[in-house]
Each structure stands twice: as C-alpha cells, then as structure tokens.
Motif scaffolding. Structure first.
Motif, PDB file in Angstrom:
ATOM      1  N   GLY A 124      79.530  -2.013  42.171  1.00 56.72           N
ATOM      2  CA  GLY A 124      80.939  -1.755  42.394  1.00 56.72           C
ATOM      3  C   GLY A 124      81.165  -0.732  43.494  1.00 56.72           C
ATOM      4  N   LEU A 125      80.376   0.345  43.497  1.00 54.58           N
ATOM      5  CA  LEU A 125      80.498   1.356  44.540  1.00 54.58           C
ATOM      6  C   LEU A 125      80.145   0.775  45.908  1.00 54.58           C
ATOM      7  CD1 LEU A 125      78.887   4.387  42.667  1.00 54.58           C
ATOM      8  CD2 LEU A 125      81.316   4.089  43.222  1.00 54.58           C
ATOM      9  N   GLU A 126      79.082  -0.035  45.935  1.00 54.03           N
ATOM     10  CA  GLU A 126      78.662  -0.662  47.193  1.00 54.03           C
ATOM     11  C   GLU A 126      79.782  -1.523  47.767  1.00 54.03           C
ATOM     12  OE1 GLU A 126      75.199  -3.753  48.786  1.00 54.03           O
ATOM     13  OE2 GLU A 126      75.719  -3.666  46.666  1.00 54.03           O
ATOM     14  N   VAL A 156      81.243   7.461  35.904  1.00 49.00           N
ATOM     15  CA  VAL A 156      81.235   6.718  37.171  1.00 49.00           C
ATOM     16  C   VAL A 156      81.283   7.685  38.347  1.00 49.00           C
ATOM     17  CG1 VAL A 156      82.455   5.021  38.578  1.00 49.00           C
ATOM     18  CG2 VAL A 156      82.328   4.729  36.093  1.00 49.00           C
ATOM     19  N   LEU A 157      82.091   8.719  38.249  1.00 46.43           N
ATOM     20  CA  LEU A 157      82.188   9.702  39.334  1.00 46.43           C
ATOM     21  C   LEU A 157      80.874  10.456  39.521  1.00 46.43           C
ATOM     22  CD1 LEU A 157      85.778  11.132  38.687  1.00 46.43           C
ATOM     23  CD2 LEU A 157      85.048   9.603  40.539  1.00 46.43           C
ATOM     24  N   TRP A 162      75.029   9.330  44.409  1.00 50.78           N
ATOM     25  CA  TRP A 162      74.826   8.409  45.532  1.00 50.78           C
ATOM     26  C   TRP A 162      75.124   9.100  46.863  1.00 50.78           C
ATOM     27  CZ3 TRP A 162      79.242   4.775  47.174  1.00 50.78           C
ATOM     28  CH2 TRP A 162      78.856   4.002  48.274  1.00 50.78           C
ATOM     29  N   LEU A 163      76.270   9.756  46.954  1.00 52.21           N
ATOM     30  CA  LEU A 163      76.670  10.398  48.204  1.00 52.21           C
ATOM     31  C   LEU A 163      75.835  11.638  48.503  1.00 52.21           C
ATOM     32  CD1 LEU A 163      80.568  10.086  47.899  1.00 52.21           C
ATOM     33  CD2 LEU A 163      78.983   8.592  49.131  1.00 52.21           C
ATOM     34  N   ASP A 164      75.507  12.413  47.478  1.00 47.44           N
ATOM     35  CA  ASP A 164      74.747  13.651  47.686  1.00 47.44           C
ATOM     36  C   ASP A 164      73.346  13.386  48.219  1.00 47.44           C
ATOM     37  OD1 ASP A 164      76.873  15.167  46.856  1.00 47.44           O
ATOM     38  OD2 ASP A 164      76.051  15.626  44.860  1.00 47.44           O
ATOM     39  N   ASN A 165      72.820  12.185  47.988  1.00 44.39           N
ATOM     40  CA  ASN A 165      71.449  11.878  48.406  1.00 44.39           C
ATOM     41  C   ASN A 165      71.371  11.067  49.695  1.00 44.39           C
ATOM     42  OD1 ASN A 165      69.313  12.848  46.361  1.00 44.39           O
ATOM     43  ND2 ASN A 165      70.966  12.058  45.068  1.00 44.39           N
TER      44      ASN A 165
END
Length: 281
Positions: free
Chosen positions: A221-223, A242-243, A249-252
């Motif tokens: 879903g995020l993708e 979910v957050l 995902w974003l931090d890495n």
C-alpha cells in the motif's frame, strides 16, 4: 484499490523465467565466471541459490555456509547443506567465530554490551568472505535481500546489504515463499520463521511486530501511494502501526542509496555520470 492477500499473488513460472534471464544476462555483460552466495539455510538464500543455479548451472555457483558460535543453529546449517546438496553446488564451510573475536580484540572502541554494533559485525565479516571468494574466482556476489527487508532497511548496511546482484529484491517475503515452492525449496525451509541470525532467539516477525502476511500488504500500500489511513482501514490495523511502518521505511532510505557526494563538476559520480556496461567492450 483494496488490500487483499490475492494482490500479492505472482505467476511463479514467469517470475522465475524473468529472474533467471536477468541473472544470466548480467553475469555475461560483466564478464564474470559465476556467482558466490552465502547460504544461511533460510528462505531467501535458498531461493536465490536455486535461481542462480537455474540461470548458470551448478558448476558456476559456489555457496559459503558461515555460522558463528553465539547464534549457531544446527538446524539452519543442516538446511543450508541440504539445499547445496540438492542443487549440486560446491559449498565451503567457514566458522567466522575466530574472525569476530579478532575484531573484538582489535577494536579500541569495542563494547560487548552494545548488541547492535556487535551483531552488525557478523554480516560484514560474512560479506568480506564472499568478496574474497568473488575476487579469487572471478565471480560476482549474489545478494539475498527481499523487498520487505529492503523497504524496511531490515539488513546490515555493507553487510548482507552489499552484493553485486540482487535477484529477489523486487519480491516481498510472501512472494518469495510462492516462488520458493515453485522452485522446489523444501517446505521445512519455506515455513520456518525468518531470522537474521545476528542475536540468539531473534526472529524477523518478532522484531518487526507484524507477520509478513500483514506487513507485506502494508508495504504494498505504501509503495502504491495509498494514504496510511486507507491502509489501516483495509487491514484492520491501528493507524499508529501503519505510520510506524511508514516511518521505518522512510528513515532507512540511506541504506538503499549509494554514498552521497556533493556535485561540483560537469558530471558527478552518482548524480549524472553513469555508464552502460556495453561501453566496456
């Protein structure tokens, strides 16, 4: 779009065909003689090794089994040996414990209580062994990271995240399971809990807090740019869960990128100075 398990279903035969051709074409374009891969006895490395053999043949694939004493698991070693035997590939067994102890004794800043720093040495030592073999044999290093791990940064930077080719990095963990069944990976390997094997008792799903059946749909879903609120509603999850996945995902992102540099010249490596491999000929 609604998030349902069937959305992650793949045509395993077609995916296998695409990946094996990708491996064969890339190895040929580089002029390498074959692939060397680390076999842990887990799902991802077993699947990647199977694809490598389909692409190149068993005589052009070498596997390294690299346990160490803190997390030694005879079942995992047995599974790795079983896969190597079934694929008919050469395998070397390397106990990396003496190498790790040499690092611990040599590093002035070494602190045994820092589990994260100590654990991350293990995949970096393993990758050093793999690249030594690659240099000696004229091979490339075959990575074993899947898309779930890649999106979450659930691997060690310049450890198991370092490789020359990543055959399964565009498949979520649940999709790798589907492909593994098609390839004939033993069911006992496919169904056992995934673990990075860095610390005793460590499991991926226990550490991530969600099963891959759920996590992969959240990542899908995020993708596809779905709002976290819609993902939470579709999956029946609290929004903060979910957050948290999105934040990880974003931090890495730094793990997924080449080392950053400042642009000062006409063409800069990593920015606008990339050459096709065809030019080497």
């Amino acid at each position: 779009m609604r998030l349902r398990p069937e959305i992650l279903k793949i045509d395993a035969e077609a995916v296998s065909w695409f990946i094996t051709n990708f491996i064969r074409d890339y190895v040929t374009s580089i002029g390498a003689k074959g692939l060397v891969i680390g076999l842990s006895g887990g799902l991802d490395s077993s699947t990647a090794a199977s694809l490598a053999v389909r692409a190149l043949g068993p005589e052009r694939v070498v596997a390294l089994i690299m346990p160490e004493e803190e997390t030694y698991d005879p079942e995992s070693v047995g599974h790795a040996e079983m896969v190597a035997e079934e694929l008919g590939i050469k395998v070397d067994y390397i106990d990396i414990t003496p190498m790790l102890k040499a690092f611990y004794a040599s590093l002035p800043a070494y602190d045994p209580s820092d589990d994260m720093a100590r654990a991350n040495l293990k995949p970096r030592v393993r990758m050093t062994c793999l690249y030594y073999y690659a240099n000696r044999l004229g091979y490339l290093v075959c990575g074993t990271t899947d898309k779930s791990e890649a999106m979450l940064g659930y691997y060690t930077k310049w450890g198991d995240g370092a490789a020359d080719i990543e055959p399964i990095m565009d498949l979520f963990k649940t999709q790798v399971r589907q492909l593994a069944r098609y390839l004939g990976v033993p069911e006992e390997i496919i169904s056992k809990p995934s673990t990075p094997g860095l610390l005793p008792g460590q499991t991926a799903e226990g550490e991530l807090g969600l099963s891959y059946d759920v996590l992969d749909l959240v990542l899908y879903g995020l993708e596809h740019f779905m709002p976290p609120e819609q993902i939470a509603e579709d999956m029946g999850l609290p929004l903060d869960v979910v957050l948290a996945v999105k934040r990880r995902w974003l931090d890495n992102e730094h793990k997924r990128r080449a080392p950053i540099t400042i642009k000062l010249a006409y063409r800069s490596i990593g920015h606008d100075f990339r050459l096709p491999y065809a030019l080497r000929r």
